[in-house]
Design a protein around this motif. Structure first.
Motif, mmCIF file in Angstrom:
data_model
loop_
_atom_site.group_PDB
_atom_site.id
_atom_site.type_symbol
_atom_site.label_atom_id
_atom_site.label_comp_id
_atom_site.label_asym_id
_atom_site.label_seq_id
_atom_site.Cartn_x
_atom_site.Cartn_y
_atom_site.Cartn_z
ATOM 1 N N ARG A 1 0.836 -1.203 0.000
ATOM 2 C CA ARG A 1 0.000 0.000 0.000
ATOM 3 C C ARG A 1 0.872 1.255 0.000
ATOM 4 O O ARG A 1 0.530 2.263 -0.602
ATOM 5 N N ALA A 2 1.981 1.189 0.714
ATOM 6 C CA ALA A 2 2.859 2.351 0.843
ATOM 7 C C ALA A 2 3.720 2.573 -0.398
ATOM 8 O O ALA A 2 4.129 3.710 -0.668
ATOM 9 N N ALA A 3 4.023 1.528 -1.123
ATOM 10 C CA ALA A 3 5.011 1.601 -2.201
ATOM 11 C C ALA A 3 4.786 2.725 -3.218
ATOM 12 O O ALA A 3 5.743 3.433 -3.550
ATOM 13 N N PRO A 4 3.587 2.937 -3.750
ATOM 14 C CA PRO A 4 3.452 3.971 -4.782
ATOM 15 C C PRO A 4 3.915 5.360 -4.333
ATOM 16 O O PRO A 4 4.536 6.078 -5.110
ATOM 17 N N LEU A 5 3.633 5.740 -3.106
ATOM 18 C CA LEU A 5 4.022 7.065 -2.623
ATOM 19 C C LEU A 5 5.356 7.076 -1.889
ATOM 20 O O LEU A 5 6.072 8.081 -1.914
ATOM 21 N N GLN A 6 5.709 5.992 -1.233
ATOM 22 C CA GLN A 6 6.878 5.991 -0.365
ATOM 23 C C GLN A 6 8.150 5.443 -1.020
ATOM 24 O O GLN A 6 9.253 5.767 -0.589
ATOM 25 N N LYS A 7 8.019 4.623 -2.040
ATOM 26 C CA LYS A 7 9.204 4.048 -2.687
ATOM 27 C C LYS A 7 10.139 5.131 -3.247
ATOM 28 O O LYS A 7 11.352 5.036 -3.066
ATOM 29 N N PRO A 8 9.616 6.177 -3.906
ATOM 30 C CA PRO A 8 10.522 7.238 -4.357
ATOM 31 C C PRO A 8 11.273 7.910 -3.201
ATOM 32 O O PRO A 8 12.438 8.292 -3.353
ATOM 33 N N LYS A 9 10.638 8.021 -2.050
ATOM 34 C CA LYS A 9 11.302 8.607 -0.879
ATOM 35 C C LYS A 9 12.407 7.683 -0.371
ATOM 36 O O LYS A 9 13.457 8.155 0.081
ATOM 37 N N LEU A 10 12.183 6.388 -0.439
ATOM 38 C CA LEU A 10 13.211 5.428 -0.044
ATOM 39 C C LEU A 10 14.412 5.538 -0.980
ATOM 40 O O LEU A 10 15.559 5.548 -0.527
ATOM 41 N N ILE A 11 14.157 5.648 -2.261
ATOM 42 C CA ILE A 11 15.243 5.782 -3.232
ATOM 43 C C ILE A 11 16.038 7.059 -2.961
ATOM 44 O O ILE A 11 17.273 7.044 -2.975
ATOM 45 N N GLN A 12 15.339 8.155 -2.679
ATOM 46 C CA GLN A 12 16.027 9.414 -2.350
ATOM 47 C C GLN A 12 16.870 9.270 -1.089
ATOM 48 O O GLN A 12 17.988 9.774 -1.023
#
Length: 117
Positions: free
Chosen positions: A91-102
């Motif tokens: 559920r979190a991946a679409p919004l939070q994955k880019p933040k993890l990459i950053q």
């Protein structure tokens, strides 16, 4: 939950550094922080207390964690975590994955990984 890293780097020494336990522990800690608002929360045990972080892996150790994680169709209490639901990492991946990459890029940029091997 395991964390997977896709890369286009072909230098084995650099790949070894990027796949190190140090980077894995940082990635898992950061991913937990980012998806915690999606974890069902009534008493806080599942979201805050019964969690173990390993390099590249997060284990929710409450006896009922798997049941709740796979609880599609459950009606989750959303007083503390309005985004809560089953399969919280997905559920979190679409919004939070880019933040993890950053966050991982910032970790590397500030010297968290020695890429000059």
């Amino acid at each position: 939950m395991n964390i997977h890293v896709d890369t286009v780097i072909h230098d084995d020494a650099i790949l070894k550094q990027l796949r190190s336990d140090q980077v894995g522990k940082f990635a898992a800690t950061e991913w937990l922080r980012l998806y915690t608002p999606y974890v069902p929360y009534r008493t806080g045990v599942l979201a805050n207390g019964a969690t173990t972080i390993y390099p590249w892996k997060i284990a929710h150790t409450a006896p009922y964690a798997r049941y709740i994680y796979n609880g599609d169709g459950f009606h989750f209490y959303r007083g503390q975590h309005p985004l809560a639901g089953s399969r919280w990492d997905q559920r979190a991946a679409p919004l939070q994955k880019p933040k993890l990459i950053q966050a991982l890029q910032a970790f590397i940029d500030r010297g968290g990984v020695n890429l000059n091997v």
